[in-house]
Write an enzyme that holds these catalytic residues in place. Structure first.
Site, PDB file in Angstrom:
ATOM      1  CG  ASN A  24     -62.028  -1.016 -50.221  1.00 55.14           C
ATOM      2  OD1 ASN A  24     -61.602  -1.536 -51.247  1.00 55.14           O
ATOM      3  ND2 ASN A  24     -61.311  -0.162 -49.508  1.00 55.14           N
ATOM      4  CD1 TRP A  25     -65.075  -6.838 -52.274  1.00 54.29           C
ATOM      5  CD2 TRP A  25     -64.475  -7.841 -54.190  1.00 54.29           C
ATOM      6  NE1 TRP A  25     -66.144  -7.576 -52.709  1.00 54.29           N
ATOM      7  CE2 TRP A  25     -65.817  -8.204 -53.888  1.00 54.29           C
ATOM      8  CE3 TRP A  25     -63.902  -8.351 -55.362  1.00 54.29           C
ATOM      9  CZ2 TRP A  25     -66.572  -9.055 -54.699  1.00 54.29           C
ATOM     10  CZ3 TRP A  25     -64.643  -9.197 -56.182  1.00 54.29           C
ATOM     11  CH2 TRP A  25     -65.958  -9.541 -55.843  1.00 54.29           C
ATOM     12  CE  LYS A  26     -59.393  -2.146 -47.132  1.00 57.52           C
ATOM     13  NZ  LYS A  26     -58.810  -1.857 -45.836  1.00 57.52           N
TER      14      LYS A  26
ATOM     15  CG  HIS B 197     -58.947   3.433 -48.569  1.00 59.19           C
ATOM     16  ND1 HIS B 197     -57.896   2.971 -47.817  1.00 59.19           N
ATOM     17  CD2 HIS B 197     -60.053   2.799 -48.105  1.00 59.19           C
ATOM     18  CE1 HIS B 197     -58.361   2.080 -46.939  1.00 59.19           C
ATOM     19  NE2 HIS B 197     -59.668   1.970 -47.103  1.00 59.19           N
TER      20      HIS B 197
ATOM     21  CD  GLU C 136     -55.937  -0.018 -46.974  1.00 62.61           C
ATOM     22  OE1 GLU C 136     -56.358  -0.399 -48.081  1.00 62.61           O
ATOM     23  OE2 GLU C 136     -56.372  -0.447 -45.886  1.00 62.61           O
TER      24      GLU C 136
ATOM     25  CD  GLU D 260     -62.723   3.481 -44.808  1.00 55.83           C
ATOM     26  OE1 GLU D 260     -63.450   2.500 -44.852  1.00 55.83           O
ATOM     27  OE2 GLU D 260     -61.635   3.550 -45.412  1.00 55.83           O
TER      28      GLU D 260
ATOM     29  N   GLY E 131     -58.805  -2.678 -40.514  1.00 54.43           N
ATOM     30  CA  GLY E 131     -58.124  -3.977 -40.562  1.00 54.43           C
ATOM     31  C   GLY E 131     -57.525  -4.404 -39.229  1.00 54.43           C
TER      32      GLY E 131
ATOM     33  CB  SER F  96     -62.797  -3.263 -37.425  1.00 52.92           C
ATOM     34  OG  SER F  96     -61.419  -3.387 -37.713  1.00 52.92           O
TER      35      SER F  96
ATOM     36  N   GLY G 260     -64.333  -3.540 -45.394  1.00 51.82           N
ATOM     37  CA  GLY G 260     -63.161  -4.196 -45.974  1.00 51.82           C
ATOM     38  C   GLY G 260     -63.276  -5.698 -45.822  1.00 51.82           C
ATOM     39  N   GLY G 261     -62.568  -6.236 -44.823  1.00 50.42           N
ATOM     40  CA  GLY G 261     -62.471  -7.685 -44.631  1.00 50.42           C
ATOM     41  C   GLY G 261     -63.803  -8.424 -44.695  1.00 50.42           C
TER      42      GLY G 261
HETATM   43  P1  13P Z   1     -61.825  -3.299 -42.649  1.00 50.18           P
HETATM   44  O1  13P Z   1     -63.325  -3.435 -42.652  1.00 50.18           O
HETATM   45  O2  13P Z   1     -61.117  -4.527 -43.091  1.00 50.18           O
HETATM   46  O3  13P Z   1     -61.318  -2.747 -41.344  1.00 50.18           O
HETATM   47  O4  13P Z   1     -61.461  -2.192 -43.758  1.00 50.18           O
HETATM   48  C1  13P Z   1     -62.115  -0.977 -43.753  1.00 50.18           C
HETATM   49  C2  13P Z   1     -61.748  -0.230 -44.977  1.00 50.18           C
HETATM   50  O5  13P Z   1     -60.619   0.190 -45.149  1.00 50.18           O
HETATM   51  C3  13P Z   1     -62.796  -0.029 -45.999  1.00 50.18           C
HETATM   52  O6  13P Z   1     -62.406   0.882 -46.954  1.00 50.18           O
END
Ligand code: 13P
Length: 265
Positions: free
Chosen positions: A11-13, A107, A109, A179, A185, A224, A245-246
């Site tokens: 997930n590149w956000k 998600h 967010e 999640e 994050g 994470s 994510g990251g």
């Molecule tokens: P991180 O891997 O950066 O914690 O993000 C997880 C995420 O929100 C994937 O959708």
């Protein structure tokens, strides 16, 4: 032996730019070929599904750069409406025009910053299924909810509102992502045992709907997930992959998580 083919989805956000994406995608493609996971590779020994969920403007780029590889692509959201005067929205049919295999819905967010309700998330999942796109349905509790012993109530409510919005027969066409919000994050991960417990609970919720189809649903862990903790998380019985994510923004990290998924098969 894993019952389900693992899925590692990035997930590149709101990250990525045209030129940087080309580098990242080409490193990903060649890395996957080296791992022997490419559909075109003769040494394809074990299967892991790999996808990247990227910002809308780059879907055409992903389509052109990934179509000859085994990496699939998708979006991070979709409109709950089919078409019409909804400024700024992107419909499931539009995602279909760019051959998206997946789209994330619900998600945390989006729930937090865009006030998305459980009902809206259910509608979005339904729109995607109608367009032949697999929804990756995110559920997860806040730290306070975990402390208050409300984890199961919270994820059950989030999941069940999607399950009631879709046809029972479509159950096997969704992916669920657990999640925990406190792990996103932050560098803090749920322990494999903590995550497995919630995944098993989610599987039970799916079984109530349809026991046979529930066994086919992939339940990903997100929050994470990194190269150093991926193997232990992915070895758990009901953890069928990761929503990353990251670590999906660095090809070496993402590839090492994919390699861990292959070993967990
Ligand atoms: P991180 O891997 O950066 O914690 O993000 C997880 C995420 O929100 C994937 O959708």
């Amino acid at each position: 032996m894993k019952q389900r083919i693992p899925l590692i989805a990035g997930n590149w956000k709101m990250h990525g730019r045209l030129v940087a994406n080309t580098f990242l995608l080409s490193e990903l493609k060649s890395g996957i070929q080296n791992l022997g996971l490419d559909i075109n590779s003769k040494s394809c020994v074990a299967k892991v599904d790999v996808a990247v969920c990227i910002p809308f403007p780059y879907l055409a780029q992903a389509q052109s750069e990934l179509q000859s590889s085994s990496v699939r692509w998708g979006a991070q959201d979709v409109s709950m409406q089919a078409e019409g005067a909804y400024t700024g929205e992107v419909s499931a049919a539009m995602l279909n025009d760019f051959s998206c295999a997946y789209a994330i819905v619900g998600h945390s967010e989006r729930r937090q910053y865009h006030a998305e309700s459980d009902t809206m998330v259910g509608e979005k999942a339904r729109r995607l299924l109608d367009a032949g796109i697999i929804p990756i349905v995110c559920v997860g509790e806040t730290l306070q909810q975990r402390k208050d012993n409300l984890t199961e109530v919270t994820v059950a409510r989030q999941l069940n509102s999607v399950l009631s919005a879709i046809e029972d027969s479509a159950l096997s066409k969704i992916v669920v992502a657990y999640e925990p919000i406190w792990a996103i994050g932050t560098g803090v991960t749920a322990t494999p045992e903590m995550a497995q417990q919630v995944h098993a609970f989610l599987r039970e919720q799916l079984i109530v709907k349809n026991a046979e189809l529930a066994e086919q649903v992939k339940i990903l862990y997100g929050g994470s997930m990194k190269p150093d903790n991926a193997a232990s998380l992915l070895s758990m019985k009901d953890i069928d992959g990761g929503l990353i994510g990251g670590a999906s923004l660095k090809s070496a990290d993402f590839l090492s998580i994919i390699a861990a998924a292959r070993l967990a098969v």
